[in-house]
Design an enzyme around this catalytic site. Structure first.
Site: not given
Length: 430
Positions: A189, A134, A107, A131, A49, A17, A207, A306
């Site tokens: 994945g 959740v 969360k 935002e 790292r 992210v 959530k 994602g």
């Protein structure tokens, strides 16, 4: 007129992210500046790292000292995407103390310590936006907190974990068993190497706590949320669901009691009718169904996880917080004025699907029906199949409390003619 001095942003975490947040800040810099009214500048990136090369991020911005970064004093907004409880909690409170507002996707921390974090933000006159905590890119917290601020929300029902929805959807569409579907989710994945947080409902429960708190203006902690995982769901359960015109989803359900005097929050697998909008949510997608007095029924749908989708929600919060910063205001904080009690699962009323293994002989159905009646649980339908001295009995109830159903099942287990309780599943969405 646009301000020329940039607003400085510190990024805590640069994983899936965080790296997307940094990329969008760079590639959409002009658009973000136009929307905010001032440029935004990535002033530092804290990682574990620092020697690792990160594409698009100048090495001089990278540090392993997150505390020093948030203490700098010239940081306007801290974006926290490292997750977990500590050091995230300490870093966020330190950011407030040193003059920065915070955008978080955490969360677990918000479900556990949201009230304390809101109090710290309020004490220092700063914003706390989340935002992305959740449902990824799906706008949900802001509509609940702002768009529906004049309405009374009665129920929030949703699929808020993409991994579990992918697994259950695969079991439904292909007839695969749980482990087979999990293995495919891992290979693609969608599932972590250790999927416990997802499949045991911990992620969805965090959530649910956040959603319930916002929807009902009441403090709801993670410990208040009833949680049941989906690892025991079988192909036989899906077969039973199909016979009822249903499918199975892992649902987060936040409800206001009919008398309006309490709320409940829970996460568990449930059968829902194929006619319900949530039944058509496939793959790793999320969807949340909101029911309120004035607006009626609303559904929010989209990718719930994602890198890019979650970063989209983070950047939306960043724009809002930066606008507040320029105007010298703060956005909505915690709203917990209602302070409604959070009831336990025993008070929840719903329908149930119970599958029993019983002896195939006369009088069994009458015995079972008597037990249900003695515990005040009304039967809607019964289906019995059997051969060679053994039988299966499937009972679907009318609405009953969890406590009443629990007493019924305990009594059923004591009958000599009941060999075992094969499965119990709630029926929602009607």
């Amino acid at each position: 007129m646009m301000r020329t001095r940039p607003l400085k942003v510190a990024l805590l975490g640069c994983g899936v992210v965080g790296s997307e947040v940094a990329r969008i800040m760079t590639t959409h810099a002009d658009d973000l500046a136009a929307r905010i009214g001032a440029p935004v500048e990535l002033a530092g990136v804290a990682v574990r790292r620092p020697s690792k090369v990160r594409e698009g991020i100048p090495q001089e911005l990278v540090t392993s000292d997150a505390t020093a970064l948030v203490k700098r004093g010239d940081i306007d907004v801290v974006v926290e995407v490292i997750g977990g409880i500590e050091p995230a909690r300490s870093l966020i409170t330190t950011a407030f103390e040193h003059g920065a507002s915070v955008v978080s996707a955490n969360k677990a921390l918000l479900a556990q310590d949201g009230a304390a974090l809101h109090a710290a933000a309020d004490q220092h006159g700063k914003d706390l936006y989340y935002e992305a905590a959740v449902a990824g890119a799906i706008p949900l917290i802001r509509p609940l907190r702002e768009s529906l601020a004049g309405d009374k929300v009665n129920r929030v029902l949703g699929i808020v974990n993409g991994t579990t929805n992918f697994i259950l959807d695969k079991m439904d569409s292909t007839g695969a068993g749980y482990q087979e579907a999990l293995d495919e989710a891992t290979a693609l994945g969608y599932a972590e190497a250790d999927p416990t947080a997802d499949v045991e409902g911990f992620d969805a429960a965090a959530k649910a706590a956040i959603l319930a708190g916002i929807a009902f203006h009441t403090r709801v902690r993670l410990d208040d949320v009833y949680r049941e995982g989906m690892t025991e769901v079988t192909a036989a359960d899906f077969a039973s669901a199909k016979e009822m015109g249903c499918t199975i989803k892992l649902l987060a359900i936040c409800e206001r009691a009919e008398d309006g005097r309490s709320v409940t929050a829970r996460v568990h697998p449930a059968m829902i009718p194929l006619t319900h909008p949530l039944a058509s949510v496939r793959g790793a997608y999320n969807a949340v169904f909101v029911e309120s007095d004035a607006s009626g029924q609303l559904m929010f749908y989209g990718p719930g996880a994602g890198g890019a989708p979650t970063a989209s929600a983070v950047l939306g919060d960043l724009v809002a917080v930066c606008r507040n910063r320029l105007s010298g205001t703060t956005g909505p904080g915690e709203s917990a004025y209602a302070a409604l009690p959070v009831e336990g699962m025993g008070e929840v009323v719903t329908r149930y699907h119970i599958s029993l293994d019983v002896a195939d002989k006369p009088g069994v159905l009458a015995q079972v029906a008597t037990v249900f009646a003695e515990h005040g649980v009304s039967i809607d339908t019964v289906r019995q199949q059997g051969k060679d001295g053994e039988a299966s009995l499937v009972v679907v109830t009318h609405r009953a409390s969890d406590a009443a159903l629990g007493g019924t099942v305990e009594a059923l287990r004591k009958l000599d003619t009941v060999r075992g309780v094969a499965s119990i599943m709630r029926v929602e969405g009607e």
